[in-house]
Design a protein around this motif. Sequence first.
Motif, mmCIF file in Angstrom:
data_model
loop_
_atom_site.group_PDB
_atom_site.id
_atom_site.type_symbol
_atom_site.label_atom_id
_atom_site.label_comp_id
_atom_site.label_asym_id
_atom_site.label_seq_id
_atom_site.Cartn_x
_atom_site.Cartn_y
_atom_site.Cartn_z
ATOM 1 N N GLY A 1 -2.151 0.393 -10.477
ATOM 2 C CA GLY A 1 -3.188 1.331 -11.120
ATOM 3 C C GLY A 1 -4.476 1.148 -10.970
ATOM 4 N N SER A 2 -5.056 1.956 -10.123
ATOM 5 C CA SER A 2 -6.509 1.830 -9.608
ATOM 6 C C SER A 2 -6.900 0.271 -9.288
ATOM 7 C CB SER A 2 -7.266 2.246 -10.779
ATOM 8 O OG SER A 2 -7.101 3.837 -10.920
ATOM 9 N N MET A 3 -5.945 -0.590 -8.630
ATOM 10 C CA MET A 3 -6.313 -1.603 -8.158
ATOM 11 C C MET A 3 -7.233 -1.457 -6.962
ATOM 12 S SD MET A 3 -4.405 -5.035 -6.741
ATOM 13 C CE MET A 3 -3.759 -5.756 -8.434
ATOM 14 N N TYR B 1 4.618 -3.099 -12.507
ATOM 15 C CA TYR B 1 4.042 -2.466 -13.862
ATOM 16 C C TYR B 1 2.612 -1.696 -13.577
ATOM 17 C CZ TYR B 1 1.351 -1.834 -18.176
ATOM 18 O OH TYR B 1 0.682 -1.456 -18.912
ATOM 19 N N GLU B 2 2.968 -0.279 -13.783
ATOM 20 C CA GLU B 2 1.956 0.700 -13.507
ATOM 21 C C GLU B 2 1.627 1.724 -14.584
ATOM 22 O OE1 GLU B 2 1.527 1.509 -8.854
ATOM 23 O OE2 GLU B 2 3.207 2.666 -9.797
ATOM 24 N N PRO B 3 0.629 1.241 -15.381
ATOM 25 C CA PRO B 3 0.439 2.029 -16.411
ATOM 26 C C PRO B 3 0.075 3.555 -16.104
ATOM 27 C CG PRO B 3 -1.214 0.293 -16.330
ATOM 28 C CD PRO B 3 -0.160 -0.138 -15.278
ATOM 29 N N GLY C 1 0.009 -6.724 -5.743
ATOM 30 C CA GLY C 1 -0.478 -5.335 -6.371
ATOM 31 C C GLY C 1 0.277 -4.214 -5.462
ATOM 32 N N LEU C 2 0.385 -2.959 -6.235
ATOM 33 C CA LEU C 2 0.876 -1.819 -5.564
ATOM 34 C C LEU C 2 -0.243 -0.845 -5.572
ATOM 35 C CD1 LEU C 2 3.149 -0.088 -4.210
ATOM 36 C CD2 LEU C 2 3.736 0.541 -6.616
ATOM 37 N N ILE C 3 -0.934 -0.646 -4.395
ATOM 38 C CA ILE C 3 -2.185 -0.149 -4.375
ATOM 39 C C ILE C 3 -2.125 1.245 -3.659
ATOM 40 C CG2 ILE C 3 -4.515 -0.578 -3.308
ATOM 41 C CD1 ILE C 3 -3.173 -3.179 -4.460
ATOM 42 N N GLY C 4 -2.550 2.409 -4.371
ATOM 43 C CA GLY C 4 -2.475 3.889 -4.093
ATOM 44 C C GLY C 4 -3.866 4.000 -3.292
ATOM 45 N N GLY C 5 -4.631 4.636 -3.720
ATOM 46 C CA GLY C 5 -5.972 5.092 -3.095
ATOM 47 C C GLY C 5 -6.694 4.238 -2.232
ATOM 48 N N ALA C 6 -6.625 2.981 -2.671
ATOM 49 C CA ALA C 6 -7.582 2.048 -1.881
ATOM 50 C C ALA C 6 -6.670 1.304 -0.881
ATOM 51 C CB ALA C 6 -7.890 0.831 -2.843
ATOM 52 N N GLY D 1 11.561 4.824 -9.006
ATOM 53 C CA GLY D 1 11.108 5.122 -10.267
ATOM 54 C C GLY D 1 9.509 5.108 -10.431
ATOM 55 N N HIS D 2 8.859 5.479 -8.988
ATOM 56 C CA HIS D 2 7.331 5.475 -9.114
ATOM 57 C C HIS D 2 7.042 6.644 -10.365
ATOM 58 C CE1 HIS D 2 3.554 6.710 -8.507
ATOM 59 N NE2 HIS D 2 3.156 5.469 -7.848
ATOM 60 N N SER D 3 6.193 6.454 -10.980
ATOM 61 C CA SER D 3 5.705 7.711 -12.062
ATOM 62 C C SER D 3 5.796 9.031 -11.771
ATOM 63 C CB SER D 3 4.628 7.336 -12.949
ATOM 64 O OG SER D 3 3.254 7.651 -12.278
ATOM 65 N N GLY E 1 0.897 -1.193 0.184
ATOM 66 C CA GLY E 1 -0.199 -0.023 0.074
ATOM 67 C C GLY E 1 0.836 1.317 -0.118
ATOM 68 N N ASN E 2 0.672 2.067 -1.285
ATOM 69 C CA ASN E 2 1.451 3.324 -1.168
ATOM 70 C C ASN E 2 0.766 4.347 -0.718
ATOM 71 O OD1 ASN E 2 2.971 5.392 -2.133
ATOM 72 N ND2 ASN E 2 2.817 5.184 -4.231
ATOM 73 N N TRP E 3 0.715 5.209 0.249
ATOM 74 C CA TRP E 3 -0.126 5.903 0.954
ATOM 75 C C TRP E 3 0.338 7.189 0.232
ATOM 76 C CZ3 TRP E 3 -0.811 5.262 7.114
ATOM 77 C CH2 TRP E 3 -1.306 4.193 7.313
ATOM 78 N N LYS E 4 1.230 7.480 -0.427
ATOM 79 C CA LYS E 4 1.792 8.655 -1.011
ATOM 80 C C LYS E 4 1.687 9.849 -0.029
ATOM 81 C CE LYS E 4 -0.108 6.949 -5.472
ATOM 82 N NZ LYS E 4 -0.708 7.270 -6.650
ATOM 83 N N MET E 5 1.460 11.146 -0.246
ATOM 84 C CA MET E 5 1.390 12.018 0.685
ATOM 85 C C MET E 5 -0.065 12.168 1.444
ATOM 86 S SD MET E 5 3.163 16.058 0.670
ATOM 87 C CE MET E 5 1.549 16.732 0.289
ATOM 88 N N TRP F 1 -1.344 5.772 -17.283
ATOM 89 C CA TRP F 1 -2.755 6.313 -17.360
ATOM 90 C C TRP F 1 -3.895 5.689 -16.261
ATOM 91 C CZ3 TRP F 1 -5.401 1.953 -18.828
ATOM 92 C CH2 TRP F 1 -4.514 0.973 -19.321
ATOM 93 N N ALA F 2 -3.350 4.488 -15.714
ATOM 94 C CA ALA F 2 -4.317 3.959 -14.672
ATOM 95 C C ALA F 2 -4.033 4.388 -13.287
ATOM 96 C CB ALA F 2 -4.020 2.451 -14.904
ATOM 97 N N ILE F 3 -2.968 5.089 -13.130
ATOM 98 C CA ILE F 3 -2.849 5.691 -11.690
ATOM 99 C C ILE F 3 -3.549 6.743 -11.051
ATOM 100 C CG2 ILE F 3 -0.771 6.615 -10.174
ATOM 101 C CD1 ILE F 3 1.218 5.178 -11.963
ATOM 102 N N GLY F 4 -4.328 6.495 -10.271
ATOM 103 C CA GLY F 4 -5.128 7.479 -9.469
ATOM 104 C C GLY F 4 -6.427 7.946 -10.415
ATOM 105 N N THR F 5 -6.647 7.209 -11.681
ATOM 106 C CA THR F 5 -7.684 7.746 -12.460
ATOM 107 C C THR F 5 -8.825 6.935 -12.214
ATOM 108 O OG1 THR F 5 -6.875 6.266 -13.970
ATOM 109 C CG2 THR F 5 -5.774 8.312 -14.108
HETATM 110 P P1 PGA Z 1 -3.617 4.047 -7.553
HETATM 111 O O1 PGA Z 1 -2.076 4.254 -7.320
HETATM 112 O O2 PGA Z 1 -3.937 2.724 -6.811
HETATM 113 O O3 PGA Z 1 -4.359 5.183 -6.540
HETATM 114 O O4 PGA Z 1 -4.025 4.011 -8.888
HETATM 115 C C1 PGA Z 1 -1.258 3.171 -7.633
HETATM 116 C C2 PGA Z 1 0.268 3.852 -7.256
HETATM 117 O O5 PGA Z 1 0.559 5.093 -7.870
HETATM 118 O O6 PGA Z 1 0.923 3.257 -6.964
#
Ligand code: PGA
Length: 249
Positions: free
Chosen positions: A210-212, A165-167, A229-234, A93-95, A8-12, A169-173
């Motif tokens: 990417g939006s998993m 692998y994080e497309p 999975g690498l999970i941001g928002g969720a 290397g996060h996008s 889980g990537n909480w970001k900021m 266009w799928a990150i946070g969208t």
């Molecule tokens: P997301 O982020 O799950 O919110 O799309 C994934 C990430 O940036 O690692």
Amino acid sequence: MRVPLIAGNWKMNGSLALVEQFGQAFGKAALSSSMDVAILPPLPYLAAAQTAFEKTPLRLGAQTVNPELSGAYTGEVSASMLAEFGVHYVLVGHSERRSLYHEDDSAVLARAQAVLSEGLTPILCVGETLAERDEERTETVVLNQVKTVFDTLDAQQRQHVVIAYEPVWAIGTGRTATPEQAQAVHAAIRDCLADYDEQMASTLRLLYGGSMKRENAAELLAQPDIDGGLIGGASLKVDDFLAICQSAG
Ligand code: PGA
């Protein structure tokens, strides 16, 4: 057999209260013992998370690192400092780092090397933009990002990398790659790794990001080359993140 990893990537985002909430929920959660789970909180929360996660299956990760060991680099942290707080995984290397903070391939490689030199595990993030996908350059872009790092690492170091692998266009969208789209890229990455070493390619973990979310995790994780999975928002909602972990276990 590859052990799934859900990170889980909480970001900021997040707070001390969220750290405590995860510690409590995962302290009593029934999770498969044959999976790895990690939370990557913002750096100031590492010490609190190390304590709160002590009696849970949660491992700690960091979202960034400086390639230098120490010195006059105001605002930065080194891999050895992360290691002192029990950090296990470090994103490289996060996008968002590539695009917002101009970390190019050589910066990503230097960070991966610094992480490995401390005995930690880099999670190397790769992925194409929407324009690159539309131009049918997905594989070229993604495999180049992998090769820039793997060409320089030695055989021993390569085994200790996780790739996500994080497309872009799928990150946070809210727009997720279909399981078929994700699997195709994962298979291409594994083929590329096999050119270095078939054994390493068959054991190295490839995560999708990417939006998993809880609704789509199971079918993504069921793909033969998706190992987690690498999970941001969720990952910011404890129930959602737990549900995703349970679909991997
Ligand atoms: P997301 O982020 O799950 O919110 O799309 C994934 C990430 O940036 O690692």
